[in-house]
Scaffold this motif. Structure first.
Motif, mmCIF file in Angstrom:
data_model
loop_
_atom_site.group_PDB
_atom_site.id
_atom_site.type_symbol
_atom_site.label_atom_id
_atom_site.label_comp_id
_atom_site.label_asym_id
_atom_site.label_seq_id
_atom_site.Cartn_x
_atom_site.Cartn_y
_atom_site.Cartn_z
ATOM 1 N N ALA A 1 2.343 11.016 -23.598
ATOM 2 C CA ALA A 1 2.079 9.874 -24.379
ATOM 3 C C ALA A 1 1.587 8.527 -23.555
ATOM 4 C CB ALA A 1 3.129 9.379 -25.208
ATOM 5 N N ALA A 2 2.360 8.752 -22.195
ATOM 6 C CA ALA A 2 1.883 7.242 -21.631
ATOM 7 C C ALA A 2 2.235 7.728 -19.932
ATOM 8 C CB ALA A 2 3.005 6.391 -22.028
ATOM 9 N N TRP A 3 1.942 6.742 -19.116
ATOM 10 C CA TRP A 3 1.759 6.857 -17.822
ATOM 11 C C TRP A 3 2.108 5.506 -17.150
ATOM 12 C CZ3 TRP A 3 1.041 9.208 -13.201
ATOM 13 C CH2 TRP A 3 0.573 8.492 -12.199
ATOM 14 N N VAL A 4 2.813 5.689 -15.955
ATOM 15 C CA VAL A 4 3.012 4.441 -15.243
ATOM 16 C C VAL A 4 2.898 4.703 -13.618
ATOM 17 C CG1 VAL A 4 5.548 4.610 -14.824
ATOM 18 C CG2 VAL A 4 4.425 2.387 -14.538
ATOM 19 N N ARG A 5 2.097 3.816 -13.107
ATOM 20 C CA ARG A 5 1.883 4.259 -11.462
ATOM 21 C C ARG A 5 2.994 3.384 -10.856
ATOM 22 N NH1 ARG A 5 -0.983 5.750 -7.243
ATOM 23 N NH2 ARG A 5 -2.800 6.212 -8.294
ATOM 24 N N VAL A 6 3.702 4.015 -10.041
ATOM 25 C CA VAL A 6 4.706 3.401 -9.191
ATOM 26 C C VAL A 6 4.957 4.012 -7.869
ATOM 27 C CG1 VAL A 6 6.526 4.971 -10.497
ATOM 28 C CG2 VAL A 6 7.329 2.725 -9.029
ATOM 29 N N GLY A 7 4.936 3.200 -6.792
ATOM 30 C CA GLY A 7 4.965 3.934 -5.565
ATOM 31 C C GLY A 7 4.991 2.635 -4.498
ATOM 32 N N PRO A 8 5.346 2.991 -3.270
ATOM 33 C CA PRO A 8 5.145 2.075 -2.229
ATOM 34 C C PRO A 8 4.110 1.421 -2.218
ATOM 35 C CG PRO A 8 5.948 4.139 -1.222
ATOM 36 C CD PRO A 8 5.638 4.473 -2.648
ATOM 37 N N ARG A 9 4.195 -0.121 -2.059
ATOM 38 C CA ARG A 9 2.926 -1.001 -2.336
ATOM 39 C C ARG A 9 1.982 -0.714 -1.154
ATOM 40 N NH1 ARG A 9 4.441 -7.225 -1.927
ATOM 41 N NH2 ARG A 9 5.089 -6.358 0.209
ATOM 42 N N THR A 10 2.613 -0.079 0.007
ATOM 43 C CA THR A 10 1.384 0.271 1.140
ATOM 44 C C THR A 10 0.498 1.425 0.502
ATOM 45 O OG1 THR A 10 3.081 1.553 2.130
ATOM 46 C CG2 THR A 10 3.055 -0.645 2.942
ATOM 47 N N ARG A 11 0.689 2.072 -0.406
ATOM 48 C CA ARG A 11 -0.005 3.084 -0.838
ATOM 49 C C ARG A 11 -1.043 2.509 -2.053
ATOM 50 N NH1 ARG A 11 4.302 7.470 -1.992
ATOM 51 N NH2 ARG A 11 5.318 7.657 0.020
ATOM 52 N N GLN A 12 -0.925 1.551 -2.133
ATOM 53 C CA GLN A 12 -1.949 0.714 -3.173
ATOM 54 C C GLN A 12 -2.486 -0.752 -2.634
ATOM 55 O OE1 GLN A 12 -0.161 0.182 -7.196
ATOM 56 N NE2 GLN A 12 1.876 1.132 -6.270
ATOM 57 N N PRO A 13 -3.405 0.034 -1.480
ATOM 58 C CA PRO A 13 -4.092 -1.190 -0.581
ATOM 59 C C PRO A 13 -4.920 -2.177 -1.225
ATOM 60 C CG PRO A 13 -5.227 1.024 -0.201
ATOM 61 C CD PRO A 13 -4.028 1.105 -1.310
ATOM 62 N N ARG A 14 -5.291 -2.197 -2.618
ATOM 63 C CA ARG A 14 -6.106 -3.201 -3.222
ATOM 64 C C ARG A 14 -5.098 -4.553 -3.345
ATOM 65 N NH1 ARG A 14 -11.029 -2.050 -6.689
ATOM 66 N NH2 ARG A 14 -11.687 -4.353 -7.286
ATOM 67 N N LEU A 15 -4.040 -4.192 -3.707
ATOM 68 C CA LEU A 15 -3.000 -5.243 -4.091
ATOM 69 C C LEU A 15 -3.175 -6.259 -2.720
ATOM 70 C CD1 LEU A 15 0.065 -3.183 -5.275
ATOM 71 C CD2 LEU A 15 -1.387 -4.763 -6.495
ATOM 72 N N ALA A 16 -3.099 -5.719 -1.420
ATOM 73 C CA ALA A 16 -3.119 -6.553 -0.364
ATOM 74 C C ALA A 16 -4.318 -7.407 -0.151
ATOM 75 C CB ALA A 16 -3.102 -5.630 0.920
ATOM 76 N N HIS A 17 -5.515 -6.861 -0.848
ATOM 77 C CA HIS A 17 -6.535 -7.590 -0.661
ATOM 78 C C HIS A 17 -7.000 -8.281 -2.163
ATOM 79 C CE1 HIS A 17 -7.140 -5.726 3.042
ATOM 80 N NE2 HIS A 17 -6.875 -4.285 2.523
#
Length: 193
Positions: free
Chosen positions: A75-91
């Motif tokens: 029914a649903a999804w959430v992305r969660v993990g170390p911020r370092t694995r989501q590089p667009r956040l840093a940019h």
């Protein structure tokens, strides 16, 4: 009363994740790789290549998120993990106000929710958020950070609520650490205590 169960996004659940993505919003097109790619790299992808990237991420592990089932239906999804694995956040300029350095692996990010249309309004975002906090704690996170929308300030379409609503995060014990735009908040929950 419907039974909600939440499981880690493991390779054997890939088809279930795709089912959750397909029921509304941008999940099917995005394949939850938006936060993994810089803008120019994102623009060079197709839905098929994004699905392949996402499958490779899930197959390689660790799980990049959690999947909620209602009575056994994805029914649903959430992305969660170390911020370092989501590089667009840093940019992304809006998130530069985060108080923690982006290369700190103990800061985890909750960056995306997808809920199938027929399951909206049943508290899945809150259930996924609570499970994401536990998942982050078990994974060694010191802080969980997120970037929700304050719908009290700006009416927001359902598709643009993939960040989650600020009120959901506040109810789960998160506190605001920055407000880069009137409707966009950066929130954190300290797991050290």
């Amino acid at each position: 009363m419907a039974e909600i169960t939440i499981q880690a996004a493991t390779p054997d659940r890939f088809d279930d994740i795709q089912h959750a993505f397909a029921g509304g919003g941008d999940g099917a097109g995005c394949q939850c790789v938006w936060w993994l790619l810089r803008a120019k790299d994102w623009d060079a992808t197709t839905v098929d290549s994004r699905r392949d990237m996402f499958r490779a991420e899930v197959d390689a592990g660790p799980p990049p998120g959690l999947l909620a089932y209602i009575d056994g239906t994805p029914a649903a999804w959430v992305r969660v993990g170390p911020r370092t694995r989501q590089p667009r956040l840093a940019h992304t300029r809006n998130y530069a106000a985060s108080p923690d350095p982006f290369d700190d692996p103990s800061v985890w990010a909750v960056s995306c929710f997808v809920v199938r249309r027929e399951f909206r309004g049943q508290g899945l975002n809150r259930a996924l958020l609570d499970a994401a906090v536990d998942f982050a704690r078990d994974g060694g996170a010191r802080v969980v950070e997120a970037y929700p929308i304050d719908v009290r300030v700006q009416k927001t379409s359902t598709n643009d609520l993939y960040h989650g609503a600020l009120s959901t995060f506040e109810a789960a014990g998160f506190h605001e650490v920055a407000r880069p735009k009137p409707h966009l908040s950066i929130v954190q929950r300290d797991l050290a205590g």
